[in-house]
Design a protein around this motif. Structure first.
Motif, PDB file in Angstrom:
ATOM      1  N   MET A   1      31.144  15.653  38.484  1.00 10.23           N
ATOM      2  CA  MET A   1      32.008  16.617  39.206  1.00 10.23           C
ATOM      3  C   MET A   1      31.273  17.473  39.978  1.00 10.23           C
ATOM      4  O   MET A   1      30.226  17.666  39.938  1.00 10.23           O
ATOM      5  N   ASN A   2      31.893  17.964  41.047  1.00  6.46           N
ATOM      6  CA  ASN A   2      31.169  18.679  42.087  1.00  6.46           C
ATOM      7  C   ASN A   2      31.531  20.231  41.704  1.00  6.46           C
ATOM      8  O   ASN A   2      32.579  20.929  41.545  1.00  6.46           O
ATOM      9  N   LEU A   3      30.399  20.927  41.513  1.00  8.31           N
ATOM     10  CA  LEU A   3      30.372  22.356  40.856  1.00  8.31           C
ATOM     11  C   LEU A   3      31.074  23.179  41.865  1.00  8.31           C
ATOM     12  O   LEU A   3      31.791  24.204  41.597  1.00  8.31           O
ATOM     13  N   ALA A   4      30.700  22.932  43.017  1.00  5.79           N
ATOM     14  CA  ALA A   4      31.343  24.048  44.379  1.00  5.79           C
ATOM     15  C   ALA A   4      32.801  23.761  44.310  1.00  5.79           C
ATOM     16  O   ALA A   4      33.624  24.810  44.344  1.00  5.79           O
ATOM     17  N   LYS A   5      33.493  22.433  43.946  1.00  7.23           N
ATOM     18  CA  LYS A   5      34.708  22.463  44.012  1.00  7.23           C
ATOM     19  C   LYS A   5      35.627  22.917  42.891  1.00  7.23           C
ATOM     20  O   LYS A   5      36.450  23.482  42.879  1.00  7.23           O
ATOM     21  N   LEU A   6      34.601  22.791  41.847  1.00 12.32           N
ATOM     22  CA  LEU A   6      35.147  23.318  40.507  1.00 12.32           C
ATOM     23  C   LEU A   6      35.149  24.978  40.433  1.00 12.32           C
ATOM     24  O   LEU A   6      36.133  25.615  40.144  1.00 12.32           O
ATOM     25  N   GLN A   7      34.275  25.346  41.308  1.00 15.19           N
ATOM     26  CA  GLN A   7      34.374  27.066  41.365  1.00 15.19           C
ATOM     27  C   GLN A   7      35.536  27.386  42.361  1.00 15.19           C
ATOM     28  O   GLN A   7      35.825  28.369  42.332  1.00 15.19           O
ATOM     29  N   ARG A   8      35.837  26.500  43.185  1.00 13.18           N
ATOM     30  CA  ARG A   8      37.125  26.911  44.197  1.00 13.18           C
ATOM     31  C   ARG A   8      38.129  26.815  43.517  1.00 13.18           C
ATOM     32  O   ARG A   8      38.991  27.890  43.580  1.00 13.18           O
ATOM     33  N   ILE A   9      38.346  25.924  42.297  1.00 13.83           N
ATOM     34  CA  ILE A   9      39.354  25.696  41.611  1.00 13.83           C
ATOM     35  C   ILE A   9      39.394  27.314  40.596  1.00 13.83           C
ATOM     36  O   ILE A   9      40.607  27.544  40.506  1.00 13.83           O
ATOM     37  N   ILE A  10      38.611  27.380  40.087  1.00 19.65           N
ATOM     38  CA  ILE A  10      38.408  28.654  39.179  1.00 19.65           C
ATOM     39  C   ILE A  10      38.522  29.980  40.141  1.00 19.65           C
ATOM     40  O   ILE A  10      39.512  30.856  39.584  1.00 19.65           O
ATOM     41  N   ASP A  11      38.060  30.053  41.188  1.00 23.56           N
ATOM     42  CA  ASP A  11      38.436  31.234  42.068  1.00 23.56           C
ATOM     43  C   ASP A  11      40.071  31.162  42.654  1.00 23.56           C
ATOM     44  O   ASP A  11      40.690  32.373  42.554  1.00 23.56           O
ATOM     45  N   ALA A  12      40.759  30.197  42.677  1.00 22.43           N
ATOM     46  CA  ALA A  12      41.988  29.949  43.030  1.00 22.43           C
ATOM     47  C   ALA A  12      42.847  30.389  41.702  1.00 22.43           C
ATOM     48  O   ALA A  12      44.178  30.880  42.056  1.00 22.43           O
TER      49      ALA A  12
END
Length: 217
Positions: A1-12
Motif C-alpha cells: 500500500m502507498n502510505l501517501a495515499k493512505l494519509q490522504r484517505i485519513i485526512d479526508a
C-alpha cells in the motif's frame, strides 16, 4: 500500500454504509459457504482440544496460533474479492505472515488491556481502533506499530460509526450463539468477511496496482 495515499484517505475522513457491508459479507459467505463453515468447524475443534486436553497451553495457542489461523478468513476473502480460485489450503496462508501477525496481535492486545485498566474507555477506543491492524500487516506489509497506528487513525476519522459497526457484529454473533451455538458457524466467518470488505472499500485507493508494484520493485 502507498502510505501517501493512505494519509490522504485519513485526512479526508471515511464513511460507509453498514447495511451494504453486511449484505456483501453475506453474499461472499454464501459463495464459499462449505469452505467457510468447514474452516470454522476446524477452528472450533482446535480450540476445544486445547481447552479440554491442553488447558495449560491454551494461552500459547491464543498468542502463537490463533492470529495466523483466523486471518485465513481475510486472505480467502481477498481471493474471493479478486475472483481468484479458492482452495481450502488458502485459509492457512496467514502463516506466511506468522511473526508479524503474532507480534502485532500481542502488542495491540496488551495496549488494549492497559487501556481498559485506565478507566475502561481508552481500552474500548483502542479495541475499535485496532480492528484493521492485522489487515495492514497482511495487505500493507507494514510493521506492527505502523499497522496499529494506521488502523487507529483511520478508525478515528469516524469512530462512532465504527463503534456501531463493531457493536452490530457483536450482536450478530450473540444471535449465532443463541441459535444453539450452531449459528456461530455462519456469524463468525461473516464477522471476518465484513471486516475485510470494509477494510478493502476504505483503502482500495491506496492499493498498489501491478504496474506500480513493478516500478517499486
Amino acid at each position: 500500500m502507498n502510505l501517501a495515499k493512505l494519509q490522504r484517505i485519513i485526512d479526508a475522513g471515511v464513511d460507509f454504509d453498514l447495511k451494504e457491508i453486511l449484505t456483501k459479507a453475506w453474499e461472499m459467505f454464501k459463495s464459499q459457504a462449505l469452505f467457510h463453515i468447514g474452516f470454522m468447524v476446524m477452528i472450533g475443534g482446535i480450540q476445544a482440544a486445547f481447552t479440554l486436553y491442553l488447558p495449560d497451553y491454551t494461552i500459547l495457542y491464543s498468542i502463537f496460533l490463533a492470529p495466523p489461523i483466523v486471518c485465513g478468513f481475510y486472505l480467502v476473502a481477498n481471493r474471493q474479492s479478486q475472483n481468484e480460485y479458492v482452495d481450502f489450503q488458502n485459509y492457512f496462508d496467514g502463516f506466511k505472515y506468522w511473526w508479524n501477525l503474532v507480534t502485532t496481535n500481542l502488542i495491540s492486545s496488551i495496549v488494549i488491556v492497559l487501556g481498559i485498566l485506565c478507566f475502561i474507555l481508552p481500552g474500548i477506543y483502542l479495541l475499535i481502533g485496532y480492528m484493521f491492524c492485522l489487515l495492514f500487516v497482511i495487505f500493507g506489509g507494514f510493521d506492527f506499530w505502523t499497522s496499529m497506528e494506521l488502523s487507529r487513525r483511520l478508525v478515528h476519522t469516524n469512530w462512532q460509526k465504527f463503534f456501531v459497526f463493531g457493536l452490530s457484529l457483536l450482536l450478530l454473533n450473540l444471535v449465532g450463539f443463541l441459535a444453539l451455538m450452531v449459528g456461530l458457524l455462519v456469524t463468525v466467518p461473516m464477522t471476518y468477511l465484513s471486516v475485510y470488505i470494509l477494510f478493502e472499500e476504505l483503502t482500495i485507493d491506496a492499493a498498489i496496482d501491478p504496474k506500480e508494484r513493478i516500478t517499486h520493485e
